[in-house]
Write a protein that holds these residues in place. Structure first.
Motif, PDB file in Angstrom:
ATOM      1  N   LEU A   5       0.829  -1.204   0.000  1.00 12.44           N
ATOM      2  CA  LEU A   5       0.000   0.000   0.000  1.00 12.44           C
ATOM      3  C   LEU A   5       0.866   1.257   0.000  1.00 12.44           C
ATOM      4  O   LEU A   5       0.602   2.217  -0.747  1.00 12.44           O
ATOM      5  CB  LEU A   5      -0.917  -0.009   1.225  1.00 12.44           C
ATOM      6  CG  LEU A   5      -1.911   1.153   1.350  1.00 12.44           C
ATOM      7  CD1 LEU A   5      -2.821   1.202   0.133  1.00 12.44           C
ATOM      8  CD2 LEU A   5      -2.728   1.014   2.630  1.00 12.44           C
ATOM      9  N   GLY A   6       1.910   1.266   0.824  1.00 13.03           N
ATOM     10  CA  GLY A   6       2.782   2.435   0.896  1.00 13.03           C
ATOM     11  C   GLY A   6       3.530   2.686  -0.405  1.00 13.03           C
ATOM     12  O   GLY A   6       3.656   3.840  -0.843  1.00 13.03           O
ATOM     13  N   VAL A   7       4.022   1.614  -1.035  1.00 12.27           N
ATOM     14  CA  VAL A   7       4.735   1.767  -2.314  1.00 12.27           C
ATOM     15  C   VAL A   7       3.783   2.255  -3.394  1.00 12.27           C
ATOM     16  O   VAL A   7       4.135   3.131  -4.195  1.00 12.27           O
ATOM     17  CB  VAL A   7       5.393   0.428  -2.719  1.00 12.27           C
ATOM     18  CG1 VAL A   7       5.909   0.500  -4.151  1.00 12.27           C
ATOM     19  CG2 VAL A   7       6.539   0.090  -1.777  1.00 12.27           C
ATOM     20  N   ALA A   8       2.584   1.693  -3.436  1.00 17.41           N
ATOM     21  CA  ALA A   8       1.608   2.125  -4.449  1.00 17.41           C
ATOM     22  C   ALA A   8       1.286   3.608  -4.294  1.00 17.41           C
ATOM     23  O   ALA A   8       1.263   4.363  -5.277  1.00 17.41           O
ATOM     24  CB  ALA A   8       0.340   1.291  -4.336  1.00 17.41           C
ATOM     25  N   ILE A   9       1.049   4.039  -3.060  1.00 20.41           N
ATOM     26  CA  ILE A   9       0.754   5.454  -2.826  1.00 20.41           C
ATOM     27  C   ILE A   9       1.947   6.324  -3.191  1.00 20.41           C
ATOM     28  O   ILE A   9       1.808   7.372  -3.832  1.00 20.41           O
ATOM     29  CB  ILE A   9       0.358   5.670  -1.350  1.00 20.41           C
ATOM     30  CG1 ILE A   9      -0.969   4.984  -1.058  1.00 20.41           C
ATOM     31  CG2 ILE A   9       0.263   7.166  -1.037  1.00 20.41           C
ATOM     32  CD1 ILE A   9      -1.370   5.029   0.394  1.00 20.41           C
ATOM     33  N   GLY A  10       3.150   5.888  -2.807  1.00 21.55           N
ATOM     34  CA  GLY A  10       4.345   6.671  -3.086  1.00 21.55           C
ATOM     35  C   GLY A  10       4.647   6.789  -4.565  1.00 21.55           C
ATOM     36  O   GLY A  10       5.043   7.861  -5.045  1.00 21.55           O
ATOM     37  N   VAL A  11       4.464   5.704  -5.300  1.00 25.15           N
ATOM     38  CA  VAL A  11       4.735   5.723  -6.743  1.00 25.15           C
ATOM     39  C   VAL A  11       3.757   6.648  -7.461  1.00 25.15           C
ATOM     40  O   VAL A  11       4.161   7.484  -8.285  1.00 25.15           O
ATOM     41  CB  VAL A  11       4.653   4.286  -7.308  1.00 25.15           C
ATOM     42  CG1 VAL A  11       4.639   4.321  -8.836  1.00 25.15           C
ATOM     43  CG2 VAL A  11       5.839   3.457  -6.828  1.00 25.15           C
ATOM     44  N   LEU A  47       1.008   1.475  10.547  1.00 30.64           N
ATOM     45  CA  LEU A  47       2.240   2.058  11.083  1.00 30.64           C
ATOM     46  C   LEU A  47       3.332   2.169  10.027  1.00 30.64           C
ATOM     47  O   LEU A  47       4.080   3.149  10.004  1.00 30.64           O
ATOM     48  CB  LEU A  47       2.731   1.212  12.265  1.00 30.64           C
ATOM     49  CG  LEU A  47       4.035   1.646  12.935  1.00 30.64           C
ATOM     50  CD1 LEU A  47       3.830   2.928  13.722  1.00 30.64           C
ATOM     51  CD2 LEU A  47       4.554   0.543  13.844  1.00 30.64           C
ATOM     52  N   VAL A  48       3.434   1.170   9.128  1.00 33.06           N
ATOM     53  CA  VAL A  48       4.552   1.119   8.193  1.00 33.06           C
ATOM     54  C   VAL A  48       4.259   1.796   6.865  1.00 33.06           C
ATOM     55  O   VAL A  48       5.192   2.065   6.092  1.00 33.06           O
ATOM     56  CB  VAL A  48       4.998  -0.347   7.948  1.00 33.06           C
ATOM     57  CG1 VAL A  48       5.346  -1.030   9.251  1.00 33.06           C
ATOM     58  CG2 VAL A  48       3.923  -1.141   7.206  1.00 33.06           C
ATOM     59  N   VAL A  49       2.988   2.058   6.566  1.00 37.95           N
ATOM     60  CA  VAL A  49       2.643   2.669   5.273  1.00 37.95           C
ATOM     61  C   VAL A  49       3.401   3.970   5.015  1.00 37.95           C
ATOM     62  O   VAL A  49       3.958   4.161   3.924  1.00 37.95           O
ATOM     63  CB  VAL A  49       1.118   2.880   5.161  1.00 37.95           C
ATOM     64  CG1 VAL A  49       0.787   3.826   4.008  1.00 37.95           C
ATOM     65  CG2 VAL A  49       0.416   1.557   4.943  1.00 37.95           C
ATOM     66  N   PRO A  50       3.442   4.923   5.976  1.00 38.56           N
ATOM     67  CA  PRO A  50       4.146   6.183   5.690  1.00 38.56           C
ATOM     68  C   PRO A  50       5.621   6.013   5.368  1.00 38.56           C
ATOM     69  O   PRO A  50       6.156   6.761   4.539  1.00 38.56           O
ATOM     70  CB  PRO A  50       3.952   6.992   6.992  1.00 38.56           C
ATOM     71  CG  PRO A  50       2.723   6.429   7.607  1.00 38.56           C
ATOM     72  CD  PRO A  50       2.761   4.975   7.289  1.00 38.56           C
ATOM     73  N   VAL A  59       9.824   6.649   1.023  1.00 40.65           N
ATOM     74  CA  VAL A  59      10.926   6.121   0.208  1.00 40.65           C
ATOM     75  C   VAL A  59      10.508   5.998  -1.248  1.00 40.65           C
ATOM     76  O   VAL A  59      11.235   6.416  -2.166  1.00 40.65           O
ATOM     77  CB  VAL A  59      11.382   4.749   0.751  1.00 40.65           C
ATOM     78  CG1 VAL A  59      12.429   4.128  -0.181  1.00 40.65           C
ATOM     79  CG2 VAL A  59      11.969   4.895   2.147  1.00 40.65           C
ATOM     80  N   ALA A  60       9.325   5.416  -1.505  1.00 41.22           N
ATOM     81  CA  ALA A  60       8.865   5.229  -2.885  1.00 41.22           C
ATOM     82  C   ALA A  60       8.638   6.563  -3.585  1.00 41.22           C
ATOM     83  O   ALA A  60       9.009   6.732  -4.761  1.00 41.22           O
ATOM     84  CB  ALA A  60       7.583   4.394  -2.894  1.00 41.22           C
ATOM     85  N   ARG A  61       8.048   7.524  -2.903  1.00 41.08           N
ATOM     86  CA  ARG A  61       7.787   8.829  -3.517  1.00 41.08           C
ATOM     87  C   ARG A  61       9.096   9.550  -3.832  1.00 41.08           C
ATOM     88  O   ARG A  61       9.249  10.149  -4.906  1.00 41.08           O
ATOM     89  CB  ARG A  61       6.928   9.692  -2.595  1.00 41.08           C
ATOM     90  CG  ARG A  61       6.558  11.057  -3.197  1.00 41.08           C
ATOM     91  CD  ARG A  61       5.632  11.826  -2.277  1.00 41.08           C
ATOM     92  NE  ARG A  61       5.216  13.092  -2.890  1.00 41.08           N
ATOM     93  CZ  ARG A  61       5.900  14.221  -2.813  1.00 41.08           C
ATOM     94  NH1 ARG A  61       7.046  14.248  -2.119  1.00 41.08           N
ATOM     95  NH2 ARG A  61       5.465  15.321  -3.400  1.00 41.08           N
ATOM     96  N   GLY A  62      10.037   9.513  -2.892  1.00 38.91           N
ATOM     97  CA  GLY A  62      11.325  10.175  -3.136  1.00 38.91           C
ATOM     98  C   GLY A  62      12.052   9.608  -4.331  1.00 38.91           C
ATOM     99  O   GLY A  62      12.626  10.354  -5.144  1.00 38.91           O
TER     100      GLY A  62
END
Length: 292
Positions: free
Chosen positions: A106-112, A163-166, A171-174
């Motif tokens: 979920l976090g990578v998908a949001i960040g990408v 907790l880990v999503v952000p 990292v993915a967004r950067g």
């Protein structure tokens, strides 16, 4: 606990020789990797290795000191601590793997998506949601979600995933902000490739290295968080073995049966230290600034 900063960059073309050379510079990382492998093997083979049922109560053998048939002694209900430590490793690793799979994806998908559309309304909306999660102290977020949903492994995974999503998002967004400016992405846009194809063929493959590093580092955080929830009684429900629950039970008998705390606490310490050292080693391997 809400996020973890991982200052890394994408790997440059190198080779197996460079990676092996960097691994030789990280002997602690190699040792940590071996410990992690042994931990995974022990957890996977717990039904074979464990001499007793971890939930079986032997009232005639309660609070037995370590030695003999009870390698790590027994607890206040006569349960074999060695068997419970092995099965506790299964619980911790299961929760950690599920949490990082769900929260990481979920976090990578949001960040990408946010990184690719940086500056637009999609990026603004997604990052405000992430800012809200990061603004809440990690332990408060965990306690609220776990207490709201009730104690179970599934609910523990849900709470820890938030907790880990952000961390994965940052990292993915950067990395995506950098990747979207690369020439091969510009060429793909010019040739008429769809956004989904660009993200799938150019974005995600170049994110593997930093995501691998942050995943290894987050393993330790998730294991500690799961143990903390179990210690407070709102994580893995009894009688399922959990290192945190074992520490909670043993804290009442520290003066007369310290082994109830020493062995699960030692297992937790070794696991967290191994994952942290492995994550540090992987970060150095995939950071081009470390190669000379």
């Amino acid at each position: 606990m809400s996020e973890i900063a991982v200052p890394i960059a994408a790997p440059r073309p190198g080779g197996t020789r460079r990676t092996l050379r960097l691994l030789r510079r990280q002997p602690l990382g190699v040792v940590a990797g071996v410990v992690v492998v042994l931990l995974v093997v022990a957890a996977a083979l717990a039904p074979v290795i464990a001499p007793f049922d971890p939930t079986a109560q032997q009232r005639e053998n309660f609070l037995q000191i370590p030695g003999g048939q009870f390698l790590m002694g027994t607890d206040d209900l006569g349960r074999d601590i060695f068997s419970r430590v092995l099965y506790g490793a299964r619980t911790s690793l299961l929760v950690a793997v599920c949490t990082l799979a769900v929260g990481g994806a979920l976090g990578v998908a949001i960040g990408v998506v946010s990184g690719y559309f940086a500056g637009g309304w999609i990026d603004t909306l997604l990052q405000r949601v992430m800012d809200t999660l990061m603004a809440i102290p990690g332990i408060v977020l965990l306690l609220f979600v776990a207490a709201l949903l009730g104690p179970s492994i599934r609910n523990t995974v849900i709470a820890l995933s938030l907790l880990v999503v952000p961390s994965f998002n940052r990292v993915a967004r950067g990395e995506m902000l950098r990747i979207r400016e690369e020439l091969y992405v510009e060429s793909a846009r010019a040739s008429g490739c769809s956004t989904w194809r660009i993200l799938r063929h150019h974005g995600l493959p170049n994110l593997l290295a930093p995501i691998l590093v942050v995943t290894s580092l987050m393993f330790a955080i998730v294991i500690i968080a799961e143990s903390a929830l179990s210690f407070l009684g709102i994580g893995t429900p009894p009688p399922t073995p959990s290192w945190g629950a074992m520490l909670s039970d043993g804290s009442r008998y520290m003066e007369i049966a310290p082994w109830m705390v020493v062995f699960p606490g030692g297992a937790l310490t070794v696991a967290v230290l191994a994952f942290n050292l492995l994550g540090d080693a992987l970060r150095d391997v995939f950071d081009p600034k470390q190669s000379r």
